[in-house]
Design a protein around this motif. Structure first.
Motif, PDB file in Angstrom:
ATOM      1  N   THR A  84       0.857  -1.184   0.000  1.00 37.12           N
ATOM      2  CA  THR A  84       0.000   0.000   0.000  1.00 37.12           C
ATOM      3  C   THR A  84       0.894   1.235   0.000  1.00 37.12           C
ATOM      4  O   THR A  84       2.111   1.150   0.259  1.00 37.12           O
ATOM      5  CB  THR A  84      -0.902   0.028   1.238  1.00 37.12           C
ATOM      6  N   ASP A  85       0.314   2.405  -0.252  1.00 35.58           N
ATOM      7  CA  ASP A  85       1.112   3.628  -0.234  1.00 35.58           C
ATOM      8  C   ASP A  85       1.784   3.824   1.114  1.00 35.58           C
ATOM      9  O   ASP A  85       2.964   4.197   1.190  1.00 35.58           O
ATOM     10  CB  ASP A  85       0.235   4.845  -0.567  1.00 35.58           C
ATOM     11  N   ALA A  86       1.056   3.577   2.195  1.00 36.19           N
ATOM     12  CA  ALA A  86       1.621   3.756   3.533  1.00 36.19           C
ATOM     13  C   ALA A  86       2.789   2.792   3.761  1.00 36.19           C
ATOM     14  O   ALA A  86       3.832   3.178   4.324  1.00 36.19           O
ATOM     15  CB  ALA A  86       0.549   3.544   4.594  1.00 36.19           C
ATOM     16  N   GLU A  87       2.628   1.553   3.323  1.00 36.73           N
ATOM     17  CA  GLU A  87       3.694   0.561   3.488  1.00 36.73           C
ATOM     18  C   GLU A  87       4.898   0.920   2.620  1.00 36.73           C
ATOM     19  O   GLU A  87       6.055   0.752   3.029  1.00 36.73           O
ATOM     20  CB  GLU A  87       3.173  -0.826   3.124  1.00 36.73           C
ATOM     21  N   PHE A  88       4.628   1.419   1.424  1.00 42.00           N
ATOM     22  CA  PHE A  88       5.710   1.796   0.519  1.00 42.00           C
ATOM     23  C   PHE A  88       6.504   2.972   1.091  1.00 42.00           C
ATOM     24  O   PHE A  88       7.740   2.981   1.050  1.00 42.00           O
ATOM     25  CB  PHE A  88       5.142   2.154  -0.856  1.00 42.00           C
ATOM     26  N   VAL A  89       5.804   3.950   1.631  1.00 42.05           N
ATOM     27  CA  VAL A  89       6.471   5.095   2.254  1.00 42.05           C
ATOM     28  C   VAL A  89       7.335   4.640   3.433  1.00 42.05           C
ATOM     29  O   VAL A  89       8.455   5.128   3.632  1.00 42.05           O
ATOM     30  CB  VAL A  89       5.449   6.159   2.687  1.00 42.05           C
ATOM     31  N   GLN A  90       6.838   3.688   4.207  1.00 41.47           N
ATOM     32  CA  GLN A  90       7.626   3.155   5.319  1.00 41.47           C
ATOM     33  C   GLN A  90       8.891   2.471   4.802  1.00 41.47           C
ATOM     34  O   GLN A  90       9.963   2.586   5.403  1.00 41.47           O
ATOM     35  CB  GLN A  90       6.793   2.181   6.148  1.00 41.47           C
ATOM     36  N   GLU A  91       8.768   1.778   3.680  1.00 43.13           N
ATOM     37  CA  GLU A  91       9.939   1.145   3.047  1.00 43.13           C
ATOM     38  C   GLU A  91      10.976   2.205   2.674  1.00 43.13           C
ATOM     39  O   GLU A  91      12.184   2.012   2.877  1.00 43.13           O
ATOM     40  CB  GLU A  91       9.496   0.369   1.806  1.00 43.13           C
ATOM     41  N   LEU A  92      10.508   3.326   2.139  1.00 42.48           N
ATOM     42  CA  LEU A  92      11.412   4.419   1.785  1.00 42.48           C
ATOM     43  C   LEU A  92      12.120   4.962   3.024  1.00 42.48           C
ATOM     44  O   LEU A  92      13.320   5.267   2.984  1.00 42.48           O
ATOM     45  CB  LEU A  92      10.645   5.539   1.086  1.00 42.48           C
ATOM     46  N   ARG A  93      11.375   5.098   4.109  1.00 39.98           N
ATOM     47  CA  ARG A  93      11.971   5.571   5.356  1.00 39.98           C
ATOM     48  C   ARG A  93      13.109   4.651   5.786  1.00 39.98           C
ATOM     49  O   ARG A  93      14.184   5.107   6.198  1.00 39.98           O
ATOM     50  CB  ARG A  93      10.927   5.614   6.467  1.00 39.98           C
ATOM     51  N   GLU A  94      12.866   3.354   5.707  1.00 36.89           N
ATOM     52  CA  GLU A  94      13.860   2.384   6.165  1.00 36.89           C
ATOM     53  C   GLU A  94      15.098   2.377   5.273  1.00 36.89           C
ATOM     54  O   GLU A  94      16.209   2.133   5.747  1.00 36.89           O
ATOM     55  CB  GLU A  94      13.231   0.995   6.229  1.00 36.89           C
ATOM     56  N   LEU A  95      14.911   2.655   3.993  1.00 34.32           N
ATOM     57  CA  LEU A  95      16.052   2.713   3.091  1.00 34.32           C
ATOM     58  C   LEU A  95      16.954   3.894   3.402  1.00 34.32           C
ATOM     59  O   LEU A  95      18.166   3.837   3.200  1.00 34.32           O
ATOM     60  CB  LEU A  95      15.578   2.796   1.636  1.00 34.32           C
ATOM     61  N   GLY A  96      16.361   4.989   3.871  1.00 31.85           N
ATOM     62  CA  GLY A  96      17.158   6.137   4.299  1.00 31.85           C
ATOM     63  C   GLY A  96      17.619   7.059   3.199  1.00 31.85           C
ATOM     64  O   GLY A  96      18.527   7.861   3.400  1.00 31.85           O
ATOM     65  N   GLY A  97      17.011   6.972   2.022  1.00 28.01           N
ATOM     66  CA  GLY A  97      17.475   7.803   0.909  1.00 28.01           C
ATOM     67  C   GLY A  97      16.926   9.209   0.900  1.00 28.01           C
ATOM     68  O   GLY A  97      17.405  10.055   0.140  1.00 28.01           O
ATOM     69  N   ALA A  98      15.923   9.492   1.721  1.00 28.96           N
ATOM     70  CA  ALA A  98      15.318  10.822   1.765  1.00 28.96           C
ATOM     71  C   ALA A  98      15.431  11.375   3.176  1.00 28.96           C
ATOM     72  O   ALA A  98      15.327  10.633   4.148  1.00 28.96           O
ATOM     73  CB  ALA A  98      13.855  10.758   1.335  1.00 28.96           C
ATOM     74  N   PRO A  99      15.619  12.683   3.314  1.00 32.31           N
ATOM     75  CA  PRO A  99      15.725  13.275   4.654  1.00 32.31           C
ATOM     76  C   PRO A  99      14.389  13.239   5.382  1.00 32.31           C
ATOM     77  O   PRO A  99      13.328  13.168   4.740  1.00 32.31           O
ATOM     78  CB  PRO A  99      16.150  14.723   4.359  1.00 32.31           C
ATOM     79  N   PRO A 100      14.389  13.303   6.706  1.00 29.77           N
ATOM     80  CA  PRO A 100      13.136  13.267   7.475  1.00 29.77           C
ATOM     81  C   PRO A 100      12.161  14.370   7.077  1.00 29.77           C
ATOM     82  O   PRO A 100      10.944  14.167   7.120  1.00 29.77           O
ATOM     83  CB  PRO A 100      13.616  13.458   8.923  1.00 29.77           C
ATOM     84  N   GLU A 101      12.687  15.521   6.622  1.00 26.30           N
ATOM     85  CA  GLU A 101      11.811  16.625   6.226  1.00 26.30           C
ATOM     86  C   GLU A 101      10.900  16.239   5.064  1.00 26.30           C
ATOM     87  O   GLU A 101       9.789  16.755   4.932  1.00 26.30           O
ATOM     88  CB  GLU A 101      12.640  17.856   5.831  1.00 26.30           C
ATOM     89  N   PHE A 102      11.406  15.358   4.207  1.00 24.90           N
ATOM     90  CA  PHE A 102      10.609  14.922   3.061  1.00 24.90           C
ATOM     91  C   PHE A 102       9.319  14.254   3.534  1.00 24.90           C
ATOM     92  O   PHE A 102       8.225  14.545   3.033  1.00 24.90           O
ATOM     93  CB  PHE A 102      11.417  13.964   2.197  1.00 24.90           C
ATOM     94  N   PHE A 103       9.424  13.377   4.533  1.00 27.80           N
ATOM     95  CA  PHE A 103       8.263  12.624   5.008  1.00 27.80           C
ATOM     96  C   PHE A 103       7.337  13.489   5.857  1.00 27.80           C
ATOM     97  O   PHE A 103       6.202  13.105   6.119  1.00 27.80           O
ATOM     98  CB  PHE A 103       8.731  11.399   5.786  1.00 27.80           C
ATOM     99  N   ALA A 104       7.836  14.658   6.260  1.00 27.49           N
ATOM    100  CA  ALA A 104       6.998  15.584   7.030  1.00 27.49           C
ATOM    101  C   ALA A 104       6.100  16.429   6.133  1.00 27.49           C
ATOM    102  O   ALA A 104       5.308  17.223   6.625  1.00 27.49           O
ATOM    103  CB  ALA A 104       7.880  16.495   7.885  1.00 27.49           C
ATOM    104  N   GLU A 105       6.241  16.243   4.816  1.00 25.59           N
ATOM    105  CA  GLU A 105       5.446  16.995   3.844  1.00 25.59           C
ATOM    106  C   GLU A 105       4.568  16.016   3.057  1.00 25.59           C
ATOM    107  O   GLU A 105       4.932  15.582   1.968  1.00 25.59           O
ATOM    108  CB  GLU A 105       6.357  17.773   2.892  1.00 25.59           C
ATOM    109  N   PRO A 106       3.407  15.630   3.595  1.00 30.44           N
ATOM    110  CA  PRO A 106       2.583  14.607   2.936  1.00 30.44           C
ATOM    111  C   PRO A 106       2.178  14.975   1.508  1.00 30.44           C
ATOM    112  O   PRO A 106       2.063  14.090   0.654  1.00 30.44           O
ATOM    113  CB  PRO A 106       1.356  14.471   3.844  1.00 30.44           C
ATOM    114  N   GLU A 107       1.985  16.259   1.231  1.00 30.03           N
ATOM    115  CA  GLU A 107       1.617  16.657  -0.124  1.00 30.03           C
ATOM    116  C   GLU A 107       2.766  16.411  -1.092  1.00 30.03           C
ATOM    117  O   GLU A 107       2.538  15.995  -2.240  1.00 30.03           O
ATOM    118  CB  GLU A 107       1.205  18.134  -0.151  1.00 30.03           C
ATOM    119  N   LEU A 108       3.988  16.655  -0.640  1.00 31.36           N
ATOM    120  CA  LEU A 108       5.158  16.396  -1.483  1.00 31.36           C
ATOM    121  C   LEU A 108       5.329  14.900  -1.720  1.00 31.36           C
ATOM    122  O   LEU A 108       5.610  14.459  -2.844  1.00 31.36           O
ATOM    123  CB  LEU A 108       6.411  16.981  -0.828  1.00 31.36           C
TER     124      LEU A 108
END
Length: 257
Positions: free
Chosen positions: A138-162
């Motif tokens: 799901t989108d939520a699970e995929f986003v969590q996968e991205l978090r675990e990979l560490g390729g994007a800064p935390p600020e990215f995930f703080a912007e749900p529209e982005l």
């Protein structure tokens, strides 16, 4: 760099060096763009840097992103061949490593201009299996996968529209990887250097060393401190090794772990 400029904006050259004897063409990781290579030209004063602009991001945001490895490789090989007005080398990190490997193989098949050197980073050798697929998430699970990979800064995930805006491109890049079907062929006859982070939880030194099976020329393995996205903190060491290899400096690292 007229040839590259004619290739539909494929290559971005931040600091044109018309007299440079070599060009290093960089292909980013999944979700990345030409900005991944920002500042790299300062560590390559006598080598022209060209960063690949993939569709679906940055100045090519309106272009549909690729979802299959084959068409992406074909487009990139055509663009690089059109821009090959001097000897060049290829660098790719993670997804980009498999892309540049297949680009080199396609150009060999087409008898196009071959790279002088292949640099692969943060990626298992192409004959080894990839991480588990993500297409079913799901989108939520995929986003969590991205978090675990560490390729994007935390600020990215703080912007749900982005995140929502970029999610189709990110999923497309992962689909490219998951569509990859390695086909055995003769090793490349160009030198290969493989890089890995010594604390990368996704790619081990042994999986990186297995790239040696894909060249009949020189092979070197360089381990740098850091995880999967060690590129920022180890940029100076990474570029120094690349420069030494390309310019055949006497002090270049000895191939091996």
């Amino acid at each position: 760099m007229r040839a590259a400029e004619a290739s539909s904006g494929l290559l971005h050259v931040p600091n044109p060096l018309p007299d440079a004897p070599l060009r290093l063409i960089g292909v980013p990781y999944a979700g990345g763009g030409a900005s991944v290579f920002t500042g790299w030209h300062t560590g390559l004063p006598d080598i022209e840097l060209a960063a690949v602009r993939l569709p679906g991001r940055e100045s090519r945001f309106s272009d549909p992103p690729h979802t299959r490895m084959g068409p992406l490789v074909a487009d990139l090989a055509d663009g690089i061949a059109a821009a090959a007005d001097r000897p060049y080398a290829l660098f790719g990190h993670s997804m980009g490593a498999r892309v540049v490997f297949e680009v080199a193989r396609r150009l060999r098949t087409l008898k196009g201009p071959q790279p002088r050197y292949l640099f692969v980073s943060g990626c298992r050798a192409p004959h080894l299996p990839l991480r588990p697929p993500t297409g079913h998430l799901t989108d939520a699970e995929f986003v969590q996968e991205l978090r675990e990979l560490g390729g994007a800064p935390p600020e990215f995930f703080a912007e749900p529209e982005l995140v929502e805006l970029l999610l189709p491109m990110l999923r497309a890049d992962f689909a490219v990887l998951e569509s990859y079907d390695y086909t055995a062929a003769a090793p490349l006859d160009i030198p290969v250097r493989a890089f890995c982070g010594d604390a990368d939880p996704h790619v081990s030194p042994a999986q990186t060393a297995a790239w040696s099976e894909h060249t009949s020329s020189r092979f070197g393995l360089t381990r740098l401190a850091g995880g999967h996205f060690y590129l920022g903190e180890q940029r100076a060491a990474l570029l120094s090794t690349i420069r030494d290899d390309l310019l055949h400096r006497p002090g270049a690292p000895t191939p091996g772990p």
